[in-house]
Design an enzyme around this catalytic site. Sequence first.
Site, PDB file in Angstrom:
ATOM      1  N   GLU A  25       7.986  -5.497 -11.142  1.00  6.74           N
ATOM      2  CA  GLU A  25       7.961  -4.892  -9.812  1.00  6.74           C
ATOM      3  C   GLU A  25       7.540  -5.997  -8.850  1.00  6.74           C
ATOM      4  O   GLU A  25       6.359  -6.342  -8.759  1.00  6.74           O
ATOM      5  CB  GLU A  25       6.975  -3.726  -9.753  1.00  6.74           C
ATOM      6  CG  GLU A  25       6.994  -3.046  -8.397  1.00  6.74           C
ATOM      7  CD  GLU A  25       5.858  -2.063  -8.195  1.00  6.74           C
ATOM      8  OE1 GLU A  25       5.816  -1.456  -7.111  1.00  6.74           O
ATOM      9  OE2 GLU A  25       5.020  -1.909  -9.103  1.00  6.74           O
TER      10      GLU A  25
ATOM     11  N   CYS B 196       3.784  -2.521  -1.648  1.00  8.11           N
ATOM     12  CA  CYS B 196       5.058  -3.150  -2.006  1.00  8.11           C
ATOM     13  C   CYS B 196       6.215  -2.607  -1.171  1.00  8.11           C
ATOM     14  O   CYS B 196       7.236  -3.271  -1.028  1.00  8.11           O
ATOM     15  CB  CYS B 196       5.361  -2.933  -3.496  1.00  8.11           C
ATOM     16  SG  CYS B 196       4.163  -3.691  -4.594  1.00  8.11           S
TER      17      CYS B 196
END
Length: 306
Positions: free
Chosen positions: A244, A278
């Site tokens: 990720e 994120c």
Amino acid sequence: MLYINGEWRKARSGKETEVRNPATGERIGRVAWCGKPETEEAIQSADTAFQKWKRVPAGKRSAYLLKAASIMKEKAEELAETITTEMGKPISEARREIQTATGYLEWFAEEAKRVYGDTVPASQNDKQLMVLREPVGVTAAITPWNFPMSMVTRKIAPAIAAGCTVVLKPAPVTPLSAIRVFECLHEAGLPKGVANLVIGPAEEIGPVLTISPVVRKLTFTGSTAVGKKLIRDSADTVKKVSMELGGHAPFIVFADADLERAVQGAIDAKFVNNGQTCICVNRIYVGAFCDVNNFSFNANRTPPEI
């Protein structure tokens, strides 16, 4: 402290590192600071535990995770204060993170009982084809500082649920949050070696995890540059990897949008967790036919509860 084979340990060298409150600079703790020897020991511990853990029935694996989630809920306020003191996010957001962290444990506790296989139509009548899902093995997990508890449970819960064992390396600036999660796992009675915690410099711990043929899976959340390196370093042992690596999230406002709601949404998406997410908004696109000249935003509007 390190957590290896079900025991709290100091580093062999005796090294420690200070943990400081980012808001005040105050020292809030000291933790063991380890390197290659301890990481190798943690991997061996996880491998030994895996030989038994992979055979533990799914219902029992689920029960351990549910127990840990229950313990975290009982200690929710204490855990939230740890996050805020160590990482710096507002206490309201830290409380929300605890809810998310326990949610991951509960979700994957249930999913542990749903690891189904498949029956595949055979080409001949005298054959039967089946797909059985097996735990991949020792899993290495590397977590970031911005969600220091929920990212830990998000990575270790599915591994444990699937029958894998784990070696976790948290971000060096937020080790106390990871320690608190492991305290809950320990209190829940998780068998020795199933989850292991190593704290130290990435340049020493990372290569041990990627080079080891015993580690069969690596999961990482962080920068693209580091993710690329981990993928390259994991190639020689053909590990499975899950990365990720953040995003470059656009916020798109179409011509028929409610502009006041759109502006509030953009602010919320940009500044939640102080902008350290994120999926934080990086750029805004506004449709050519949006009537921005006649728009007025209510700056005194009460923000949503975070």
